[in-house]
Design a protein around this motif. Structure first.
Motif, PDB file in Angstrom:
ATOM      1  N   SER A 115     -15.316  30.387 -14.091  1.00 47.16           N
ATOM      2  CA  SER A 115     -16.704  30.544 -13.644  1.00 47.16           C
ATOM      3  C   SER A 115     -17.029  29.648 -12.455  1.00 47.16           C
ATOM      4  O   SER A 115     -18.020  29.868 -11.773  1.00 47.16           O
ATOM      5  CB  SER A 115     -17.659  30.269 -14.805  1.00 47.16           C
ATOM      6  N   GLN A 116     -16.176  28.648 -12.219  1.00 39.84           N
ATOM      7  CA  GLN A 116     -16.382  27.750 -11.085  1.00 39.84           C
ATOM      8  C   GLN A 116     -15.340  27.962 -10.003  1.00 39.84           C
ATOM      9  O   GLN A 116     -15.176  27.130  -9.122  1.00 39.84           O
ATOM     10  CB  GLN A 116     -16.362  26.297 -11.562  1.00 39.84           C
ATOM     11  N   GLY A 117     -14.602  29.057 -10.107  1.00 34.77           N
ATOM     12  CA  GLY A 117     -13.644  29.419  -9.056  1.00 34.77           C
ATOM     13  C   GLY A 117     -12.214  29.003  -9.311  1.00 34.77           C
ATOM     14  O   GLY A 117     -11.350  29.197  -8.465  1.00 34.77           O
ATOM     15  N   ALA A 118     -11.909  28.404 -10.459  1.00 36.03           N
ATOM     16  CA  ALA A 118     -10.553  27.967 -10.806  1.00 36.03           C
ATOM     17  C   ALA A 118      -9.946  27.119  -9.702  1.00 36.03           C
ATOM     18  O   ALA A 118      -8.826  27.331  -9.253  1.00 36.03           O
ATOM     19  CB  ALA A 118      -9.657  29.168 -11.148  1.00 36.03           C
ATOM     20  N   ILE A 119     -10.700  26.137  -9.232  1.00 36.39           N
ATOM     21  CA  ILE A 119     -10.283  25.267  -8.133  1.00 36.39           C
ATOM     22  C   ILE A 119      -9.488  24.087  -8.692  1.00 36.39           C
ATOM     23  O   ILE A 119      -9.879  23.487  -9.695  1.00 36.39           O
ATOM     24  CB  ILE A 119     -11.504  24.770  -7.355  1.00 36.39           C
ATOM     25  N   VAL A 120      -8.369  23.760  -8.021  1.00 30.12           N
ATOM     26  CA  VAL A 120      -7.544  22.627  -8.455  1.00 30.12           C
ATOM     27  C   VAL A 120      -8.346  21.345  -8.317  1.00 30.12           C
ATOM     28  O   VAL A 120      -8.966  21.089  -7.288  1.00 30.12           O
ATOM     29  CB  VAL A 120      -6.233  22.550  -7.615  1.00 30.12           C
ATOM     30  N   ARG A 121      -8.317  20.555  -9.366  1.00 25.37           N
ATOM     31  CA  ARG A 121      -9.090  19.283  -9.379  1.00 25.37           C
ATOM     32  C   ARG A 121      -8.380  18.201  -8.630  1.00 25.37           C
ATOM     33  O   ARG A 121      -7.224  18.096  -8.515  1.00 25.37           O
ATOM     34  CB  ARG A 121      -9.295  18.843 -10.825  1.00 25.37           C
TER      35      ARG A 121
ATOM     36  N   ARG B   3      -0.007  23.747 -17.964  1.00 29.68           N
ATOM     37  CA  ARG B   3      -0.186  22.668 -16.997  1.00 29.68           C
ATOM     38  C   ARG B   3      -1.205  23.072 -15.931  1.00 29.68           C
ATOM     39  O   ARG B   3      -2.082  22.301 -15.563  1.00 29.68           O
ATOM     40  CB  ARG B   3       1.162  22.353 -16.361  1.00 29.68           C
ATOM     41  N   TYR B   4      -1.086  24.301 -15.421  1.00 31.13           N
ATOM     42  CA  TYR B   4      -2.030  24.825 -14.427  1.00 31.13           C
ATOM     43  C   TYR B   4      -3.448  24.838 -14.999  1.00 31.13           C
ATOM     44  O   TYR B   4      -4.393  24.394 -14.351  1.00 31.13           O
ATOM     45  CB  TYR B   4      -1.610  26.236 -13.994  1.00 31.13           C
ATOM     46  N   ALA B   5      -3.587  25.338 -16.226  1.00 36.38           N
ATOM     47  CA  ALA B   5      -4.911  25.436 -16.845  1.00 36.38           C
ATOM     48  C   ALA B   5      -5.572  24.070 -16.983  1.00 36.38           C
ATOM     49  O   ALA B   5      -6.797  23.953 -16.852  1.00 36.38           O
ATOM     50  CB  ALA B   5      -4.789  26.107 -18.209  1.00 36.38           C
ATOM     51  N   ARG B   6      -4.783  23.025 -17.222  1.00 38.31           N
ATOM     52  CA  ARG B   6      -5.337  21.668 -17.343  1.00 38.31           C
ATOM     53  C   ARG B   6      -5.758  21.107 -15.985  1.00 38.31           C
ATOM     54  O   ARG B   6      -6.578  20.200 -15.903  1.00 38.31           O
ATOM     55  CB  ARG B   6      -4.327  20.742 -17.998  1.00 38.31           C
ATOM     56  N   GLN B   7      -5.215  21.648 -14.887  1.00 41.58           N
ATOM     57  CA  GLN B   7      -5.456  21.088 -13.562  1.00 41.58           C
ATOM     58  C   GLN B   7      -6.505  21.832 -12.739  1.00 41.58           C
ATOM     59  O   GLN B   7      -6.788  21.434 -11.613  1.00 41.58           O
ATOM     60  CB  GLN B   7      -4.145  21.044 -12.765  1.00 41.58           C
ATOM     61  N   VAL B   8      -7.062  22.887 -13.264  1.00 40.20           N
ATOM     62  CA  VAL B   8      -8.062  23.643 -12.500  1.00 40.20           C
ATOM     63  C   VAL B   8      -9.387  23.690 -13.259  1.00 40.20           C
ATOM     64  O   VAL B   8      -9.430  23.528 -14.474  1.00 40.20           O
ATOM     65  CB  VAL B   8      -7.591  25.095 -12.210  1.00 40.20           C
ATOM     66  N   SER B   9     -10.448  23.939 -12.482  1.00 40.12           N
ATOM     67  CA  SER B   9     -11.760  24.114 -13.111  1.00 40.12           C
ATOM     68  C   SER B   9     -11.808  25.484 -13.777  1.00 40.12           C
ATOM     69  O   SER B   9     -10.905  26.302 -13.621  1.00 40.12           O
ATOM     70  CB  SER B   9     -12.860  23.978 -12.049  1.00 40.12           C
ATOM     71  N   SER B  10     -12.883  25.753 -14.479  1.00 41.87           N
ATOM     72  CA  SER B  10     -12.992  27.035 -15.185  1.00 41.87           C
ATOM     73  C   SER B  10     -13.099  28.190 -14.192  1.00 41.87           C
ATOM     74  O   SER B  10     -13.463  28.010 -13.024  1.00 41.87           O
ATOM     75  CB  SER B  10     -14.200  27.036 -16.119  1.00 41.87           C
TER      76      SER B  10
END
Length: 134
Positions: free
Chosen positions: A128-134, A119-126
């Motif tokens: 390489s882009q800082g894994a920021i919550v979308r 679920r977390y992986a689906r809600q954040v950017s990659s």
């Protein structure tokens, strides 16, 4: 056998002497000599384990009746530079090579497909882009 070129005949006495100086026995020198190129070094992470691999290869050569002759060689690797303060990773390859690799690249399937991590992986950017919550 091909390795006889390096050890048979009076003209090869210097070669024989070198093998003896290295520590080979007469019996080991009489066997087929099998070369092992080993690129072990601590500058390339993918090469630090090569001594372990070379030991296994040498054991196999001995078991098969040969004599392993290990020698060092240059470790070839893509040049990767990591600049931590600038948060960059540079791969030192030509643009053509980079584009060839990029054209063949496919994003891997996620290893975790269920639960909170998925679920977390689906809600954040990659990453390489800082894994920021979308």
């Amino acid at each position: 056998m091909k390795s006889d070129d390096a050890k048979k005949g009076i003209e090869r006495a210097p070669h024989w002497a070198l093998f003896k100086a290295i520590g080979y026995t007469d019996e080991e020198i009489k066997r087929p000599l099998i070369g092992i190129a080993n690129a072990v070094n601590t500058a390339i992470p993918g090469h630090v384990h090569l001594n372990t691999l070379a030991r296994a290869v040498k054991a196999g050569i001995y078991i098969a009746g040969g004599t392993p002759v290990e020698f060092g060689t240059i470790g070839v690797c893509d040049g990767i530079a990591i600049d931590i303060p600038a948060k960059t990773v540079s791969l030192k390859v030509s643009d053509d090579e980079f584009n060839r690799r990029l054209a063949g690249w496919q994003a891997p399937e996620p290893k975790i497909r269920h639960g909170y991590m998925a679920r977390y992986a689906r809600q954040v950017s990659s990453a390489s882009q800082g894994a920021i919550v979308r």
